[in-house]
Each structure stands twice: as C-alpha cells, then as structure tokens.
Design a protein around this motif. Structure first.
Motif, PDB file in Angstrom:
ATOM      1  N   ILE A 113       0.153  14.354  31.932  1.00 12.96           N
ATOM      2  CA  ILE A 113      -0.705  14.001  33.068  1.00 12.96           C
ATOM      3  C   ILE A 113      -0.288  14.773  34.319  1.00 12.96           C
ATOM      4  O   ILE A 113      -1.129  15.228  35.099  1.00 12.96           O
ATOM      5  CB  ILE A 113      -0.672  12.461  33.307  1.00 12.96           C
ATOM      6  CG1 ILE A 113      -1.549  12.069  34.483  1.00 12.96           C
ATOM      7  CG2 ILE A 113       0.731  11.929  33.530  1.00 12.96           C
ATOM      8  CD1 ILE A 113      -2.997  11.981  34.138  1.00 12.96           C
ATOM      9  N   LEU A 114       1.036  15.004  34.471  1.00 11.09           N
ATOM     10  CA  LEU A 114       1.499  15.768  35.635  1.00 11.09           C
ATOM     11  C   LEU A 114       1.095  17.235  35.510  1.00 11.09           C
ATOM     12  O   LEU A 114       0.742  17.885  36.491  1.00 11.09           O
ATOM     13  CB  LEU A 114       3.019  15.670  35.767  1.00 11.09           C
ATOM     14  CG  LEU A 114       3.579  14.347  36.276  1.00 11.09           C
ATOM     15  CD1 LEU A 114       5.078  14.436  36.438  1.00 11.09           C
ATOM     16  CD2 LEU A 114       2.935  13.962  37.594  1.00 11.09           C
ATOM     17  N   VAL A 115       1.160  17.751  34.280  1.00 13.11           N
ATOM     18  CA  VAL A 115       0.792  19.149  34.049  1.00 13.11           C
ATOM     19  C   VAL A 115      -0.639  19.403  34.511  1.00 13.11           C
ATOM     20  O   VAL A 115      -0.970  20.463  35.029  1.00 13.11           O
ATOM     21  CB  VAL A 115       0.948  19.496  32.551  1.00 13.11           C
ATOM     22  CG1 VAL A 115       0.453  20.899  32.261  1.00 13.11           C
ATOM     23  CG2 VAL A 115       2.391  19.329  32.133  1.00 13.11           C
ATOM     24  N   ILE A 116      -1.498  18.404  34.311  1.00  7.98           N
ATOM     25  CA  ILE A 116      -2.902  18.552  34.702  1.00  7.98           C
ATOM     26  C   ILE A 116      -3.095  18.198  36.169  1.00  7.98           C
ATOM     27  O   ILE A 116      -3.768  18.905  36.922  1.00  7.98           O
ATOM     28  CB  ILE A 116      -3.799  17.636  33.821  1.00  7.98           C
ATOM     29  CG1 ILE A 116      -3.650  18.005  32.364  1.00  7.98           C
ATOM     30  CG2 ILE A 116      -5.254  17.726  34.253  1.00  7.98           C
ATOM     31  CD1 ILE A 116      -4.073  19.406  32.042  1.00  7.98           C
ATOM     32  N   ALA A 117      -2.482  17.076  36.585  1.00  8.46           N
ATOM     33  CA  ALA A 117      -2.808  16.534  37.908  1.00  8.46           C
ATOM     34  C   ALA A 117      -2.187  17.349  39.036  1.00  8.46           C
ATOM     35  O   ALA A 117      -2.864  17.641  40.034  1.00  8.46           O
ATOM     36  CB  ALA A 117      -2.355  15.078  37.991  1.00  8.46           C
ATOM     37  N   VAL A 118      -0.918  17.720  38.900  1.00  9.92           N
ATOM     38  CA  VAL A 118      -0.246  18.373  40.028  1.00  9.92           C
ATOM     39  C   VAL A 118      -0.921  19.688  40.431  1.00  9.92           C
ATOM     40  O   VAL A 118      -1.177  19.899  41.620  1.00  9.92           O
ATOM     41  CB  VAL A 118       1.262  18.557  39.730  1.00  9.92           C
ATOM     42  CG1 VAL A 118       1.939  19.330  40.844  1.00  9.92           C
ATOM     43  CG2 VAL A 118       1.918  17.209  39.560  1.00  9.92           C
ATOM     44  N   PRO A 119      -1.246  20.586  39.484  1.00  9.50           N
ATOM     45  CA  PRO A 119      -1.939  21.812  39.909  1.00  9.50           C
ATOM     46  C   PRO A 119      -3.239  21.515  40.648  1.00  9.50           C
ATOM     47  O   PRO A 119      -3.547  22.158  41.657  1.00  9.50           O
ATOM     48  CB  PRO A 119      -2.224  22.547  38.599  1.00  9.50           C
ATOM     49  CG  PRO A 119      -1.245  22.025  37.648  1.00  9.50           C
ATOM     50  CD  PRO A 119      -0.975  20.614  38.042  1.00  9.50           C
ATOM     51  N   LEU A 120      -3.985  20.519  40.120  1.00 14.57           N
ATOM     52  CA  LEU A 120      -5.265  20.201  40.757  1.00 14.57           C
ATOM     53  C   LEU A 120      -5.040  19.680  42.168  1.00 14.57           C
ATOM     54  O   LEU A 120      -5.737  20.077  43.111  1.00 14.57           O
ATOM     55  CB  LEU A 120      -6.037  19.172  39.922  1.00 14.57           C
ATOM     56  CG  LEU A 120      -6.459  19.646  38.527  1.00 14.57           C
ATOM     57  CD1 LEU A 120      -7.318  18.597  37.851  1.00 14.57           C
ATOM     58  CD2 LEU A 120      -7.228  20.959  38.624  1.00 14.57           C
ATOM     59  N   ILE A 121      -4.031  18.800  42.319  1.00 19.55           N
ATOM     60  CA  ILE A 121      -3.772  18.234  43.644  1.00 19.55           C
ATOM     61  C   ILE A 121      -3.315  19.335  44.605  1.00 19.55           C
ATOM     62  O   ILE A 121      -3.789  19.428  45.739  1.00 19.55           O
ATOM     63  CB  ILE A 121      -2.718  17.106  43.548  1.00 19.55           C
ATOM     64  CG1 ILE A 121      -3.305  15.919  42.780  1.00 19.55           C
ATOM     65  CG2 ILE A 121      -2.263  16.661  44.935  1.00 19.55           C
ATOM     66  CD1 ILE A 121      -2.303  14.850  42.438  1.00 19.55           C
ATOM     67  N   VAL A 122      -2.392  20.177  44.130  1.00 16.00           N
ATOM     68  CA  VAL A 122      -1.889  21.250  45.003  1.00 16.00           C
ATOM     69  C   VAL A 122      -3.030  22.169  45.425  1.00 16.00           C
ATOM     70  O   VAL A 122      -3.149  22.537  46.599  1.00 16.00           O
ATOM     71  CB  VAL A 122      -0.769  22.047  44.301  1.00 16.00           C
ATOM     72  CG1 VAL A 122      -0.414  23.289  45.100  1.00 16.00           C
ATOM     73  CG2 VAL A 122       0.455  21.176  44.120  1.00 16.00           C
ATOM     74  N   CYS A 123      -3.897  22.534  44.462  1.00 11.71           N
ATOM     75  CA  CYS A 123      -5.008  23.426  44.797  1.00 11.71           C
ATOM     76  C   CYS A 123      -5.962  22.755  45.778  1.00 11.71           C
ATOM     77  O   CYS A 123      -6.455  23.400  46.710  1.00 11.71           O
ATOM     78  CB  CYS A 123      -5.756  23.853  43.542  1.00 11.71           C
ATOM     79  SG  CYS A 123      -4.852  25.093  42.628  1.00 11.71           S
ATOM     80  N   ALA A 124      -6.203  21.443  45.571  1.00  9.65           N
ATOM     81  CA  ALA A 124      -7.082  20.731  46.504  1.00  9.65           C
ATOM     82  C   ALA A 124      -6.463  20.722  47.898  1.00  9.65           C
ATOM     83  O   ALA A 124      -7.158  20.914  48.901  1.00  9.65           O
ATOM     84  CB  ALA A 124      -7.329  19.312  46.010  1.00  9.65           C
ATOM     85  N   LEU A 125      -5.131  20.534  47.964  1.00  4.95           N
ATOM     86  CA  LEU A 125      -4.463  20.524  49.264  1.00  4.95           C
ATOM     87  C   LEU A 125      -4.534  21.902  49.920  1.00  4.95           C
ATOM     88  O   LEU A 125      -4.729  22.018  51.134  1.00  4.95           O
ATOM     89  CB  LEU A 125      -2.998  20.098  49.104  1.00  4.95           C
ATOM     90  CG  LEU A 125      -2.778  18.611  48.839  1.00  4.95           C
ATOM     91  CD1 LEU A 125      -1.301  18.317  48.653  1.00  4.95           C
ATOM     92  CD2 LEU A 125      -3.335  17.786  49.989  1.00  4.95           C
ATOM     93  N   MET A 126      -4.382  22.962  49.097  1.00  7.20           N
ATOM     94  CA  MET A 126      -4.485  24.307  49.654  1.00  7.20           C
ATOM     95  C   MET A 126      -5.899  24.551  50.181  1.00  7.20           C
ATOM     96  O   MET A 126      -6.081  25.184  51.221  1.00  7.20           O
ATOM     97  CB  MET A 126      -4.111  25.351  48.600  1.00  7.20           C
ATOM     98  CG  MET A 126      -2.612  25.421  48.366  1.00  7.20           C
ATOM     99  SD  MET A 126      -2.209  26.658  47.144  1.00  7.20           S
ATOM    100  CE  MET A 126      -0.601  27.168  47.713  1.00  7.20           C
ATOM    101  N   GLY A 127      -6.894  24.035  49.438  1.00 12.21           N
ATOM    102  CA  GLY A 127      -8.266  24.125  49.926  1.00 12.21           C
ATOM    103  C   GLY A 127      -8.421  23.384  51.239  1.00 12.21           C
ATOM    104  O   GLY A 127      -9.070  23.855  52.175  1.00 12.21           O
TER     105      GLY A 127
END
Lengths: 355, 347
Positions: A119-133
């Motif tokens: 779940i972290l493998v999927i969630a963390v990249p998405l969260i980080v990318c959303a934060l960068m956005g």
C-alpha cells in the motif's frame, strides 16, 4: 464535398477543432490499413487471457500520455502549461522502487518481494506527486507566477530529486502485484487501458457533472471576472495542479511497472511535450478557456498511432519525431485560426449558393 | 547645468528599478563565486583558469541564450534551439566525415537550415496565430527527427580546417620582468569564447541601439499597442525567430568545436538550460524586460554551480540540477517582487 446534402451545421463542424483531430486520426489509420491490411486484426490469447493487436497496443501504450493529458487539459484550459509532469513520472517511479527494494545492499537480488507494505509502494508516490503538483499550484495561485516558469522549477530539479532518492542507481524488482499495474490484464484488456478508462471517467465526471469544469473554463478566460463572480480562482488553480501531479504519479507507476524498474533519466522524458501536443491537437486553445477531454484523448491516440506506425513499418525509431512533427504541423496549420476561418467561409458560401 | 543633468540622468538611469534583476544576478553570482573561493580557494577556484573555463565550457549555451533572450523579450519562446544546434553538429559531422565536403559548405547549409526554420516558425507563429510553444516544439521534433534520419551514431569530425579552428587559442599573458609570459596555471581563450562575447555585444547593440531592438521591447511590452502604433510587429517577430535560428546554428558550431563530433541526441534538453540562463539573467518570460549583460551573468551563474560541485568532488552531479532549480525559484520570487512593487508604484 457533399456539403449541400447534409442537414446539420457543417460550418460549425468544420470550425470545431475536434473534427480535424478525428479526421487526422482516421487518415493515419487508413494509411496503416492500406499498407498493412492486418493492421486492424485483434486476436485472443487464451494463455494470458488478453487481446492482442496493433489497435490494442496503440491504446495500451498511449495510457501514460492520456492519463497525464487529462490533467494537462485542465491546466491548459486555465491558460497555463505544466512542464513538470515528465519529471514527476520519474519521481513516482523512483519512490515506488525505493519502497520495493529500499536498501540494495541488504536486498541484493530483485525478486518477488517488497520491503515495505504494498500500500505504501502505491500510495506514497501518488501523495508525493500530488504534493509536488500542489507546490506548482501554490506558486501559480498564491505567488502569481506564470505557470510555465513555476513548473519549470520542478522540471529542472525533479529528475535530480528522483536520482538522489535512489542514489543515482537503477533498481529492478520482480514483485508480481506491482507487475499487474503495467502488464496485468482485466476483462481481456491490458491493465493500463482499464486504469486510463477509470481516470478518464473520473475526470469527466468531476469536470462535467459538477460545476468545477465551468469554474476552470471561467478562470481560464478571465481570472478577475471569475473572482468577482464569486469563484475562488486560487483554489481552482491549486486543485487543477494537484490533479495533474496525482495523474503524473499514476502514469509514473504504470511506466515503472512496465519496465519493472526505475529509470530516472528516461522515465517520462518528453512526456510534457507529448501531453501538451495531445491537448492542443485535441482542440483545446493554449490561451485558455473551453476544453475538450474527448479531443485530448483523440490527440493522445494520434501521437501514439504515429509512433506505432513508425515502429510497425520498420522506420528508425528515433526518426519518429520527424514524422510526429510533420503530422502535427499539418494538424496545427489546419486548426489555426486563419485556415479554419477560410474553410468556414468557403462552407458558408457553398451553403449560401445552394439555397 | 547640462553636465549636472547628465550626471543625474546617468545616476537615475543606473538606479532605475528595471535594472534590479540584472544587479540581483550579478550580486548572486559574486556571492556564489566568493563562497566558492572561500571554500575551495586552496584548490585553485579563484584562478583565472577556472574563471575562463566557465566561459569555455558554456559558450554554446551562452551563444544560444543571446537569441533566446530576444525571443523571450518579445513574449515568445523557442524550444527548438537544442535540436537545431544538434542538427548543425550532424550537418558538419556527416558532411565532412561521410560526404567529404568542406566544413564551410556544411556550415553554410546549416545556416540556411537554421535561419530558414527560424523564419518559418516565426511566420507560423505570427501569421497563423499558432502558440509559439507548440510551433517551436514541432520545430524541435522535426530537427531532432532529421538528426536521427541522418545518423543514429555519433560521428567524429575530422578535417584539418575544423581542427585548426577548434585548436585555435590565445593564451592569457601577463607582463612580468620586462617580458610577456603565460600566466600560471595556463589559461586561454578559444574561438567559442570570442564568438560568445561577440554575440553578446551584437545582441546588446541590436537591443539598445537599433530601431529593431526598440520594436522588440515594444512588442514584448504590449503587442497590441505596438501594432496600433504602427510598428512592424509581424516583420520584427519573424526576424527575431530567424535571428534565434542563426544563434542556434552558431551554438551548434560552437558545440561541435567543443566536442569535435556530431550526435543525434546531443544537447537534449538544452533548450531549457538556455531558457534557464536567460531567466536567471533577469529576462521576464512575460516579455518586455531583459538585457544582454544579465544573460551574460545568467550563463556564468548557471555554470558556476557545476564548477563548485566538481571542486567539491563528493557530491552527486544531480545536486547541480536541484541547485539550479532552487536558483530559478529564487529569481522568480525576486522578479515577482520587483514586478509587483513597480506596478504598485505606477498606480
């Protein structure tokens, strides 16, 4: 042309940029069909439970660009551009692989395991990318910086961040649930297509079934007027950039799952250019305002069809760009204001003559 | 009386808020350079050789940045510069090594190609009303694609005249003990550096001293007003893109002299490096503001960071990218501050 016989508003149709995009795609496919009649054949492979064929391949391979360009459409409708999407694709891949392998000195061989919960493998990249956005959106909305420059920052240093996250190394993995994202299948279709469909439906519902799409168009046409009419332009911009970041993250996961590795140098390379092209070919004006998600999908398919066309007929892979450029040039010129006005005038004249 | 007013105008001219960005660039460059000298002075960071190497290693970016600055001042953008420079390298490499042509013939062909493509893109941008971003992106794809059609492998450039030009250098001398001797460690200026400095001078002359330059600023300030004032907007824009094409070709020649080979994927992403140079040199991407002296220091500022990382020796080169990104952020914030404060003053 049989313009006179048709009942519907031809000049309106001729003026629609989406029409030209569809015609262009149809023409390219027609050329493919003439040269290779089996271009359209689709076969079923019982062993993998997947459909195969050039058309499926085109849709499958266009998944990343289609997903990103859904967000890019909204950004361009705001009158902006997001240059950082390609770098975010690299960041998402780097983080996912970092969590899958964590420390390559301890976990020396790539295998069917993950160091951190999936779940972290999927969630963390998405969260980080959303934060960068969100960071991009913050610079644009609160800092009042032109989007093209604000996103240039992450475009320049995003790949650096991705490299430093993985110490400049390239990890590979064999974790099977991760493979499903890019290489699995569902309902006989490759997984990326399914993800694309979900994303497209979600974005379409969010923009067309709520007022958000109208807000985006309104802010794109005139930010001050929208503010005066009670639209929080800042929040709209923040949300749009965050969505684009999130979608880049999804595309990054698909990309790294396809190669089961992170490639911070080449992952998402020129994706920003392809996504912007897809949106513009699809008929959304770069100056902002009305947008067309359907057009964007067609635009993304056109780009991928050109690439597949070039591969299929054994032309040097790197030369794809020249073909891309020629076809895009034709589409752009046909879509350009003066040319469309010329065609519209001609169509109107013929209609007038018939009456 | 006249002398006094002249003095005042000179003073007011120099303290004009529109120069703040240029001062910021020069100031930050000096700070970083001084910091480098403080940290790595014992390793020779402050030598003339290190300073001149900043020019030698980045001359091709600088040459391209001259044209890019003008394009940005008109409010446009040109993404094709890296690909056109790369294509120029391919022309020279393929022409001399495979077709056995004279390098000058290849350079002439490249000039026709680059300037022609620039003029064509300018025409499409102005007369067909296609966004500059998209037009020049297509130009980039086209040039890059043609590069790959010519050859997918790196080709060495071997030609006596070309070698002579690449090897031509002027050693920096100093006067000591009644005669001129080479300074130590040996530092030299080569053709690329001269070309870079000459292009900066030409660019500054065009922008500040010609009617064409004034038109460029006018278009960047407000294209509609410029057009209503009767300025030749279309012609100016087309010529600016043509001039930028010329700069890209010169940058390509300079890069070919630097690496002595042509490769279809060379200078990938170079266009953004060039734009970054111009932006940290104080050129506004919204148009209307920008100076060649700023661009000169922008190039130096951008090139001093990799130099620092090399001198450190332990850092991953990727930190350079992050540092450049941070610089960009800093400059954008300063620009934003300057623009809002000057706008407030006006109202």
């Amino acid at each position: 042309m049989a313009v006179n016989k048709k009942r519907f508003d031809v000049s309106g149709l001729m003026q629609s940029k989406v029409t030209w995009a569809v015609i262009a795609e149809a023409l390219i496919l027609l050329v493919c069909f003439i040269i290779r009649p089996d271009f359209f054949s689709i076969s079923y492979q019982p062993s993998t439970g997947m459909l195969y064929g050039s058309l499926i391949d085109i849709v499958n391979r266009s998944a990343e660009i289609t997903i990103i360009s859904m967000g890019m459409t909204l950004v361009i409708a705001l009158g902006g551009t997001d240059l950082s999407v390609g770098a975010l694709v690299a960041v998402a891949g780097a983080i996912a692989l970092k969590f899958l392998r964590w420390d390559v000195l301890t976990y020396t061989t790539p295998g069917d395991y993950t160091v951190y919960p999936y779940i972290l493998v999927i969630a963390v990249p998405l969260i980080v990318c959303a934060l960068m956005g969100l960071f991009n959106g913050f610079l644009v909305a609160k800092g009042g910086i032109q989007p093209i420059i604000a996103t240039l920052i992450l475009m320049v240093c995003g790949r650096g961040v991705a490299q430093i996250l993985t110490d400049g190394k390239q990890f590979t993995t064999g974790y099977s649930p991760f493979r499903v994202i890019g290489q699995g299948s569902f309902l006989c279709l490759p997984m990326p297509i399914i993800i694309t469909i979900i994303v497209v439906i979600a974005v379409a519902l969010f923009t067309r079934k709520t007022a958000f799409g109208a807000f985006v168009e309104s802010v794109g046409v005139n930010p001050s007027a929208s503010r005066l009419s009670g639209i929080k332009a800042g929040s709209v911009i923040l949300i749009v950039f965050m969505i684009t970041g999130l979608l880049s993250g999804i595309a990054g996961l698909i990309y790294s799952s396809r190669i089961m590795s992170n490639d911070s140098n080449n992952a998402g390379l020129n994706f920003e250019m392809d996504a912007i092209l897809a949106v513009v070919i699809g008929g959304t004006n770069m100056a902002g305002g009305r947008f067309s998600l359907t057009g964007t999908i067609v635009g993304s398919l056109i780009i991928r069809t050109i690439v597949t066309f070039v591969y299929y007929f054994g032309i040097v892979a790197e030369a794809t760009m020249a073909f891309k450029a020629l076809i895009i040039a034709v589409v752009i010129v046909l879509q350009s204001e003066p040319v469309r006005r010329y065609f519209a005038r001609k169509a109107a004249l013929r209609q007038g003559g018939a009456r | 009386m006249t002398a006094k007013t002249n003095k005042q105008t000179l003073f007011t001219r120099l303290t004009n808020p529109k120069y703040i960005m240029v001062y910021a660039t020069i100031g930050i460059f000096l700070v970083i350079y001084a910091a480098g000298g403080f940290l790595y002075g014992d390793k020779g960071f402050l030598t003339v050789r290190t300073f001149v190497n900043l020019f030698i290693d980045n001359a091709y970016f600088g040459i391209s940045a001259v044209g890019m600055t003008m394009v940005l001042i008109t409010g446009g953008i040109d993404l094709s510069v890296g690909a056109v420079a790369s294509l120029t390298g391919m022309f020279i490499a393929y022409g001399t090594s495979v077709l056995h042509l004279h390098p000058m013939t290849c350079i002439a062909a490249a000039l026709v190609m680059g300037v022609g493509l620039g003029l064509l893109m300018g025409w499409v941008i102005h007369y067909l009303n296609v966004p500059a971003f998209i037009t020049t992106l297509t130009g980039m794809f086209l040039a890059r694609g043609v590069c790959s059609l010519i050859s997918r492998e790196s080709i060495d450039i071997k030609h006596p005249m070309f070698d002579a030009l690449a090897g031509w250098k002027v050693y920096l001398m100093k006067y000591s003990g009644g005669e001129w001797v080479k300074i130590k460690p040996i530092a030299f200026v080569n053709f690329n550096v001269l070309l870079f400095l000459i292009m900066i001078l030409i660019g500054a002359f065009i922008l500040q001293r010609t009617r064409f330059g004034r038109n460029i600023y006018a278009i960047g300030g407000n294209e509609q007003s410029a057009s209503l004032m009767g300025l030749p907007v279309g012609r100016t824009k087309v010529l600016v893109y043509g001039f930028n094409g010329l700069c890209s070709v010169l940058a390509g020649i300079s890069y070919a002299l630097y690496v002595k080979s042509g490769w279809n994927l060379s200078l990938q992403g170079g266009e953004l490096e060039v734009i970054t140079c111009a932006v940290i040199g104080g050129t506004l991407l919204t148009g209307g503001v920008g100076y060649m002296i700023g661009t000169l220091f922008g190039v130096l500022l951008k090139s001093v960071i990799p130099a620092l990382i090399t001198f450190n020796g332990n850092l991953l080169s990727w930190w350079g990218k992050i540092a450049t990104g941070m610089l960009l952020l800093l400059f954008i914030c300063i620009q934003r501050f300057v623009v809002t404060s000057s706008a407030r003053k006006r109202t």
